[in-house]
Design a protein around this motif. Structure first.
Motif, PDB file in Angstrom:
ATOM      1  N   THR A  49       0.836  -1.196   0.000  1.00  0.00           N
ATOM      2  CA  THR A  49       0.000   0.000   0.000  1.00  0.00           C
ATOM      3  C   THR A  49       0.869   1.243   0.000  1.00  0.00           C
ATOM      4  N   ALA A  50       0.235   2.377  -0.193  1.00  0.00           N
ATOM      5  CA  ALA A  50       0.884   3.681  -0.135  1.00  0.00           C
ATOM      6  C   ALA A  50      -0.067   4.617   0.592  1.00  0.00           C
ATOM      7  N   ILE A  51       0.474   5.568   1.314  1.00  0.00           N
ATOM      8  CA  ILE A  51      -0.367   6.542   2.011  1.00  0.00           C
ATOM      9  C   ILE A  51       0.139   7.941   1.708  1.00  0.00           C
ATOM     10  N   GLY A  52      -0.708   8.919   1.911  1.00  0.00           N
ATOM     11  CA  GLY A  52      -0.311  10.309   1.716  1.00  0.00           C
ATOM     12  C   GLY A  52      -1.143  10.990   0.657  1.00  0.00           C
ATOM     13  N   ALA A  53      -0.889  12.277   0.491  1.00  0.00           N
ATOM     14  CA  ALA A  53      -1.689  13.127  -0.391  1.00  0.00           C
ATOM     15  C   ALA A  53      -1.669  12.674  -1.853  1.00  0.00           C
ATOM     16  N   ARG A  54      -0.544  12.218  -2.356  1.00  0.00           N
ATOM     17  CA  ARG A  54      -0.438  11.812  -3.767  1.00  0.00           C
ATOM     18  C   ARG A  54      -0.169  10.322  -3.907  1.00  0.00           C
ATOM     19  N   SER A  55      -0.776   9.521  -3.052  1.00  0.00           N
ATOM     20  CA  SER A  55      -0.442   8.098  -2.978  1.00  0.00           C
ATOM     21  C   SER A  55      -1.241   7.208  -3.926  1.00  0.00           C
ATOM     22  N   GLN A  56      -2.311   7.711  -4.530  1.00  0.00           N
ATOM     23  CA  GLN A  56      -3.175   6.852  -5.348  1.00  0.00           C
ATOM     24  C   GLN A  56      -2.413   6.185  -6.494  1.00  0.00           C
ATOM     25  N   SER A  57      -1.543   6.918  -7.154  1.00  0.00           N
ATOM     26  CA  SER A  57      -0.766   6.355  -8.259  1.00  0.00           C
ATOM     27  C   SER A  57       0.116   5.202  -7.775  1.00  0.00           C
ATOM     28  N   GLY A  58       0.758   5.400  -6.639  1.00  0.00           N
ATOM     29  CA  GLY A  58       1.604   4.343  -6.063  1.00  0.00           C
ATOM     30  C   GLY A  58       0.795   3.125  -5.668  1.00  0.00           C
ATOM     31  N   ARG A  59      -0.372   3.350  -5.061  1.00  0.00           N
ATOM     32  CA  ARG A  59      -1.245   2.237  -4.655  1.00  0.00           C
ATOM     33  C   ARG A  59      -1.713   1.447  -5.876  1.00  0.00           C
ATOM     34  N   THR A  60      -2.069   2.165  -6.932  1.00  0.00           N
ATOM     35  CA  THR A  60      -2.518   1.502  -8.162  1.00  0.00           C
ATOM     36  C   THR A  60      -1.401   0.643  -8.750  1.00  0.00           C
ATOM     37  N   TYR A  61      -0.182   1.178  -8.797  1.00  0.00           N
ATOM     38  CA  TYR A  61       0.952   0.417  -9.310  1.00  0.00           C
ATOM     39  C   TYR A  61       1.171  -0.844  -8.480  1.00  0.00           C
ATOM     40  N   LEU A  62       1.160  -0.699  -7.170  1.00  0.00           N
ATOM     41  CA  LEU A  62       1.398  -1.843  -6.287  1.00  0.00           C
ATOM     42  C   LEU A  62       0.315  -2.908  -6.427  1.00  0.00           C
TER      43      LEU A  62
END
Length: 152
Positions: A49-62
């Motif tokens: 997972t990824a957290i934070g203001a701009r984390s959606q892109s990272g979460r999608t990749y993961l």
């Protein structure tokens, strides 16, 4: 124990939850674990997972690549982490050794933080693979060789 400690603060009206979100990684006899703590006091166990203001892109990749992680070597996992981070950099910025770091936790391995000069070879490899393009990893090339954004 972490969840209990976090939850205890929500049980009394005198105390408030910690008010921060954290990602906590660990390794025990059952294998690797990643926990996400929320400002509300909730704790979730995640695979990636990824957290934070701009984390959606990272979460999608993961989420997209999570199933392949089990067969990956350590260097490949570091590259996946960096590719997930690329889309989280603000504006037109790039992931650099000044604004990026990767932590490693594993079986029979001490906690390791890769940053600065130690991170540079991985960033160079990312650049060679075309992955440090400010979060446009989902672009496709058309027949003219120009990048074209995918429609969603």
């Amino acid at each position: 124990d972490l969840a209990d400690r976090h939850q205890r603060t929500t049980q009394s009206y005198v105390r408030r939850p910690y008010g921060v979100g954290l990602l906590v990684a660990s390794f025990d006899k059952n294998g690797p674990h990643v926990y996400q703590t929320c400002p509300s006091g909730n704790v979730y166990e995640c695979y990636a997972t990824a957290i934070g203001a701009r984390s959606q892109s990272g979460r999608t990749y993961l989420e997209k690549h999570c199933e392949s992680f089990e067969e990956c070597e350590k260097d490949d996992l570091i590259m996946h982490a960096l590719k997930a981070l690329v889309g989280c950099v603000s504006g037109d910025g790039e992931l650099t050794r000044e604004n990026g770091s990767v932590a490693i936790v594993g079986k029979d391995q001490k906690f390791t933080l890769i940053e600065g000069e130690e991170l540079q070879p991985y960033l160079d490899r990312l650049e060679l693979e075309g992955g440090n393009n400010g979060g446009n990893a989902d672009e496709e090339e058309d027949d003219d060789g120009e990048a074209e954004e995918m429609e969603t």
